[in-house]
Design an enzyme around this catalytic site. Structure first.
Site: not given
Ligand SMILES: NC(=O)c1ccc[n+]([C@@H]2O[C@H](COP(=O)([O-])OP(=O)(O)OC[C@H]3O[C@@H](n4cnc5c(N)ncnc54)[C@H](OP(=O)(O)O)[C@@H]3O)[C@@H](O)[C@H]2O)c1
Length: 330
Positions: A53, A150-151, A238, A265
């Site tokens: 991170y 779906n996340s 992400g 964010l």
């Molecule tokens: N930049 C920012 O400020 C910020 C803020 C919040 C979140 N994020 C990012 O947003 C993303 C989603 O976060 P979340 O908390 O919503 O996630 P989450 O609910 O934990 O869900 C994870 C998702 O990632 C998918 N996934 C996992 N490994 C993968 C791979 N190798 N290839 C493709 N898809 C994959 C999963 O698919 P399956 O269901 O098929 O397993 C699921 O849809 C993350 O990358 C997180 O770091 C960024």
């Protein structure tokens, strides 16, 4: 009291331990003490444990970018919260039974907000909101395409976009969730893959899509870019693939003028005043309470079961987020 501590960065379930530590003590002037009711394990927390991170504190390091808690004591000069109030904490290190923080860092929530959703309010809901507000001004009726649809963030994007009259193309790696996402308001659901742009074109009738949201990175970024209208923007926020975004094609970049940008964010909230940030959380909390937005929960663990919780949080195909409830299951 118990707290999760890392004494090395590495495989999360191997490096994170639930340890007994001294109590946080009474609040000083301007401080608030609260019991942590629940925290989620987000992808960024997994990266934190792995040492990947953007911040890498010295040991012992405690993860945890968000939580919901109940105030147990306030120091002199704190007027905006009182014992018994539910709060979210805008600072880190929340994987613990108790926190003692600056009063200015907590935001009070209504007493009847659903606790599991409140535990996940701090990061993903404003991320979805600002991804739809701050990158491209998509007009009503316009389209947005996103992967990891779906996340938790993906589902929030669908619901918020729907509420704004926007249409969404939702790309993911499994089809068993298509019906769930359509029930949330997803217009098009597709599996990710090499011929994505052709399938998007067919499914949308060739609609011009000005905004693409990417949280897979690697080759997936270029696949989203190929679906974007001339002059549109792909925003990577992400990297679930663990890879850097692959360069988009010369045609997309040069001939079609697609822009690639990134979102974090904290960076986008920092452009706003404290009052504006509070208003964002008040609005999102109201949307949670009226049922407009939510994130499904796969399982809630006790803090002693942090190892099992971390293992489950890294498994694909979950039914939602993993939460930990350090002071008793909710
Ligand atoms: N930049 C920012 O400020 C910020 C803020 C919040 C979140 N994020 C990012 O947003 C993303 C989603 O976060 P979340 O908390 O919503 O996630 P989450 O609910 O934990 O869900 C994870 C998702 O990632 C998918 N996934 C996992 N490994 C993968 C791979 N190798 N290839 C493709 N898809 C994959 C999963 O698919 P399956 O269901 O098929 O397993 C699921 O849809 C993350 O990358 C997180 O770091 C960024």
């Amino acid at each position: 009291m118990k707290r999760i501590e890392l004494n090395a960065y590495g495989i999360p379930e191997d490096v994170a331990a639930c340890v007994e530590v001294a109590d946080v003590g009474a609040p000083d002037a301007g401080e608030v003490v609260f019991d942590v009711i629940a925290f989620p394990i987000n992808p960024a927390d997994i990266s934190f444990c792995r040492g990947g991170y953007r911040i890498k504190p010295p040991f012992p390091a405690t993860p945890g970018a968000e939580c919901v808690g109940r105030v147990s004591a306030v120091g002199t000069g704190v007027a905006h919260v009182k014992p018994g109030d539910l709060v979210i904490n805008l600072q880190r290190e929340n994987w613990a039974q108790k926190r003692r923080v600056r009063g200015d860092d907590v935001i009070r929530l209504p007493s009847d907000v659903e606790l599991r959703q409140a535990a996940m309010l701090r990061i993903n809901p404003p991320t979805a909101l600002l991804l739809l507000s701050d990158i491209v001004d998509v007009p009503k009726g316009g389209w947005v395409i996103q992967n990891v649809a779906n996340s938790a963030v993906g589902r929030l994007v669908i619901s918020i976009a729907k509420g704004r009259g926007l249409r969404t193309v939702n790309v993911m790696r499994r089809a068993d969730v298509f019906d769930e996402l359509k029930a949330l308001g997803a217009d098009v659901c597709l599996l990710d893959g090499p011929d994505l742009a052709e399938r998007v074109k067919a499914a949308t009738g060739g609609a011009a899509i000005p905004l693409g949201l990417d949280a897979v990175s690697g080759a997936a970024t270029a696949r989203i870019a190929a679906c974007i209208a001339d002059g549109g923007t792909v925003c990577t926020y992400g990297a679930m693939s663990g890879e850097n975004p692959q360069a988009m094609s010369v045609a997309d970049l040069i001939y079609r003028g697609v822009t690639q940008t990134g979102f974090m964010l904290g960076r986008f909230l920092a452009r706003r005043s404290a009052a504006e940030i509070e208003a964002i959380y008040a609005e999102l909390c109201a949307r949670i309470m009226d049922g407009t937005i939510s994130a499904p929960v796969d399982h809630v663990y006790e803090i002693d079961d942090i190892r099992a919780a971390l293992i489950r949080a890294q498994e694909g195909g979950r039914a939602g987020k993993i939460l930990v409830a350090p002071n008793g299951l909710i």
